[in-house]
Motif scaffolding. Structure first.
Motif, PDB file in Angstrom:
ATOM      1  N   ALA A   1       0.829  -1.212   0.000  1.00  0.00           N
ATOM      2  CA  ALA A   1       0.000   0.000   0.000  1.00  0.00           C
ATOM      3  C   ALA A   1       0.860   1.258   0.000  1.00  0.00           C
ATOM      4  O   ALA A   1       0.575   2.219  -0.726  1.00  0.00           O
ATOM      5  N   VAL A   2       1.928   1.261   0.785  1.00  0.00           N
ATOM      6  CA  VAL A   2       2.817   2.428   0.824  1.00  0.00           C
ATOM      7  C   VAL A   2       3.578   2.558  -0.491  1.00  0.00           C
ATOM      8  O   VAL A   2       3.760   3.667  -1.006  1.00  0.00           O
ATOM      9  N   GLU A   3       4.005   1.456  -1.067  1.00  0.00           N
ATOM     10  CA  GLU A   3       4.702   1.518  -2.361  1.00  0.00           C
ATOM     11  C   GLU A   3       3.780   2.065  -3.453  1.00  0.00           C
ATOM     12  O   GLU A   3       4.223   2.856  -4.292  1.00  0.00           O
ATOM     13  N   ASP A   4       2.524   1.646  -3.463  1.00  0.00           N
ATOM     14  CA  ASP A   4       1.571   2.178  -4.451  1.00  0.00           C
ATOM     15  C   ASP A   4       1.445   3.691  -4.308  1.00  0.00           C
ATOM     16  O   ASP A   4       1.419   4.425  -5.300  1.00  0.00           O
ATOM     17  N   TRP A   5       1.373   4.170  -3.072  1.00  0.00           N
ATOM     18  CA  TRP A   5       1.326   5.617  -2.803  1.00  0.00           C
ATOM     19  C   TRP A   5       2.606   6.285  -3.302  1.00  0.00           C
ATOM     20  O   TRP A   5       2.560   7.315  -3.975  1.00  0.00           O
ATOM     21  N   ALA A   6       3.764   5.704  -2.980  1.00  0.00           N
ATOM     22  CA  ALA A   6       5.057   6.309  -3.309  1.00  0.00           C
ATOM     23  C   ALA A   6       5.279   6.430  -4.813  1.00  0.00           C
ATOM     24  O   ALA A   6       5.900   7.400  -5.273  1.00  0.00           O
ATOM     25  N   ARG A   7       4.770   5.476  -5.574  1.00  0.00           N
ATOM     26  CA  ARG A   7       4.942   5.501  -7.033  1.00  0.00           C
ATOM     27  C   ARG A   7       4.319   6.734  -7.674  1.00  0.00           C
ATOM     28  O   ARG A   7       4.677   7.112  -8.781  1.00  0.00           O
ATOM     29  N   ARG A   8       3.396   7.371  -6.990  1.00  0.00           N
ATOM     30  CA  ARG A   8       2.793   8.597  -7.521  1.00  0.00           C
ATOM     31  C   ARG A   8       3.787   9.755  -7.529  1.00  0.00           C
ATOM     32  O   ARG A   8       3.567  10.746  -8.212  1.00  0.00           O
ATOM     33  N   PHE A   9       4.872   9.632  -6.752  1.00  0.00           N
ATOM     34  CA  PHE A   9       5.820  10.726  -6.580  1.00  0.00           C
ATOM     35  C   PHE A   9       7.221  10.412  -7.088  1.00  0.00           C
ATOM     36  O   PHE A   9       7.976  11.323  -7.391  1.00  0.00           O
ATOM     37  N   SER A  10       7.575   9.142  -7.121  1.00  0.00           N
ATOM     38  CA  SER A  10       8.965   8.797  -7.398  1.00  0.00           C
ATOM     39  C   SER A  10       9.073   7.326  -7.782  1.00  0.00           C
ATOM     40  O   SER A  10       8.123   6.563  -7.622  1.00  0.00           O
ATOM     41  N   ASP A  11      10.240   6.944  -8.262  1.00  0.00           N
ATOM     42  CA  ASP A  11      10.510   5.527  -8.498  1.00  0.00           C
ATOM     43  C   ASP A  11      11.412   4.955  -7.406  1.00  0.00           C
ATOM     44  O   ASP A  11      11.950   3.858  -7.539  1.00  0.00           O
ATOM     45  N   VAL A  12      11.571   5.715  -6.303  1.00  0.00           N
ATOM     46  CA  VAL A  12      12.402   5.276  -5.177  1.00  0.00           C
ATOM     47  C   VAL A  12      11.660   5.536  -3.870  1.00  0.00           C
ATOM     48  O   VAL A  12      11.084   6.610  -3.677  1.00  0.00           O
ATOM     49  N   LEU A  13      11.700   4.559  -2.978  1.00  0.00           N
ATOM     50  CA  LEU A  13      11.165   4.706  -1.629  1.00  0.00           C
ATOM     51  C   LEU A  13      12.336   4.616  -0.656  1.00  0.00           C
ATOM     52  O   LEU A  13      13.161   3.714  -0.773  1.00  0.00           O
ATOM     53  N   ARG A  14      12.420   5.574   0.274  1.00  0.00           N
ATOM     54  CA  ARG A  14      13.519   5.633   1.239  1.00  0.00           C
ATOM     55  C   ARG A  14      13.020   5.282   2.631  1.00  0.00           C
ATOM     56  O   ARG A  14      11.853   5.420   2.947  1.00  0.00           O
ATOM     57  N   LEU A  15      13.955   4.886   3.477  1.00  0.00           N
ATOM     58  CA  LEU A  15      13.684   4.684   4.890  1.00  0.00           C
ATOM     59  C   LEU A  15      14.988   4.815   5.650  1.00  0.00           C
ATOM     60  O   LEU A  15      16.074   4.809   5.053  1.00  0.00           O
ATOM     61  N   GLU A  16      14.863   4.950   6.964  1.00  0.00           N
ATOM     62  CA  GLU A  16      16.021   4.881   7.855  1.00  0.00           C
ATOM     63  C   GLU A  16      15.737   3.804   8.880  1.00  0.00           C
ATOM     64  O   GLU A  16      14.616   3.696   9.397  1.00  0.00           O
ATOM     65  N   VAL A  17      16.746   2.998   9.172  1.00  0.00           N
ATOM     66  CA  VAL A  17      16.629   1.924  10.155  1.00  0.00           C
ATOM     67  C   VAL A  17      17.820   2.010  11.096  1.00  0.00           C
ATOM     68  O   VAL A  17      18.943   2.253  10.662  1.00  0.00           O
ATOM     69  N   ASN A  18      17.567   1.841  12.380  1.00  0.00           N
ATOM     70  CA  ASN A  18      18.646   1.875  13.357  1.00  0.00           C
ATOM     71  C   ASN A  18      19.580   0.701  13.117  1.00  0.00           C
ATOM     72  O   ASN A  18      19.139  -0.425  12.882  1.00  0.00           O
ATOM     73  N   GLU A  19      20.876   0.974  13.187  1.00  0.00           N
ATOM     74  CA  GLU A  19      21.867  -0.065  12.931  1.00  0.00           C
ATOM     75  C   GLU A  19      21.735  -1.258  13.883  1.00  0.00           C
ATOM     76  O   GLU A  19      22.157  -2.370  13.557  1.00  0.00           O
ATOM     77  N   LEU A  20      21.158  -1.050  15.047  1.00  0.00           N
ATOM     78  CA  LEU A  20      20.992  -2.118  16.029  1.00  0.00           C
ATOM     79  C   LEU A  20      19.711  -2.935  15.798  1.00  0.00           C
ATOM     80  O   LEU A  20      19.513  -3.972  16.434  1.00  0.00           O
ATOM     81  N   ASN A  21      18.857  -2.485  14.903  1.00  0.00           N
ATOM     82  CA  ASN A  21      17.594  -3.158  14.630  1.00  0.00           C
ATOM     83  C   ASN A  21      17.792  -4.147  13.475  1.00  0.00           C
ATOM     84  O   ASN A  21      17.286  -3.959  12.368  1.00  0.00           O
TER      85      ASN A  21
END
Length: 165
Positions: free
Chosen positions: A109-129
């Motif tokens: 669902a989030v990827e479908d939303w993101a495709r309206r704006f870009s061909d890349v989806l970003r995130l940040e994840v804690n190195e310990l996670n």
């Protein structure tokens, strides 16, 4: 096992569920979010009502609701300076993994939303996670090499990951 669930967007009337799931998230994986459980517990009903309703800034928030009514996951996408960003990711224990299908449905669902704006989806994840990082990698996200300090625990880092859509 595939869980029977529905993916939908929350609204203001869902404020109690939004609150309860947020508190569950923060208790389960505190290093995954930019808020502490103690801080979240102090918010009043008005705060949770605002958080539950659509933001009006082009973002998306989706939840997975089990057939028994329990909220079992959530993800959101927000506009960022360099394109769409995946945030607020949580899937309850017992519903994690490919077989349950919750993570993939929410992410879809989030990827479908993101495709309206870009061909890349970003995130940040804690190195310990490491659990979250492995889940993202299994779904096509790769590290960019960019890092930033994790504000709640500055010795640890947030790692940027992207996925081509």
């Amino acid at each position: 096992m595939t869980a029977a669930f529905l993916i939908r967007s929350p609204d203001e009337e869902d404020w109690r569920e939004v609150r309860d799931l947020r508190l569950e998230m923060l208790a389960d994986t505190p290093i995954a979010y930019l808020e502490t459980l103690a801080a979240a517990r102090k918010h009043d009903e008005a705060y949770w009502r605002r958080r539950a309703r659509p933001r009006g800034d082009g973002s998306i928030s989706v939840v997975a609701v089990h057939e028994d009514g329990r909220w079992i996951g959530t993800m959101a996408g927000v506009p960022g300076a360099t394109g769409p960003v995946l945030v607020g990711v949580y899937v309850a224990p017992g519903y994690r993994g490919r077989r349950a299908g919750v993570t993939d449905a929410l992410l879809g669902a989030v990827e479908d939303w993101a495709r309206r704006f870009s061909d890349v989806l970003r995130l940040e994840v804690n190195e310990l996670n490491t659990r979250a990082r492995a889940a993202y990698e299994a779904r096509g996200f790769v590290l960019t090499g960019a890092t930033s300090p994790y504000p709640l625990d500055p010795p640890s880092l947030e790692l940027e990951m992207i996925k081509r859509l």
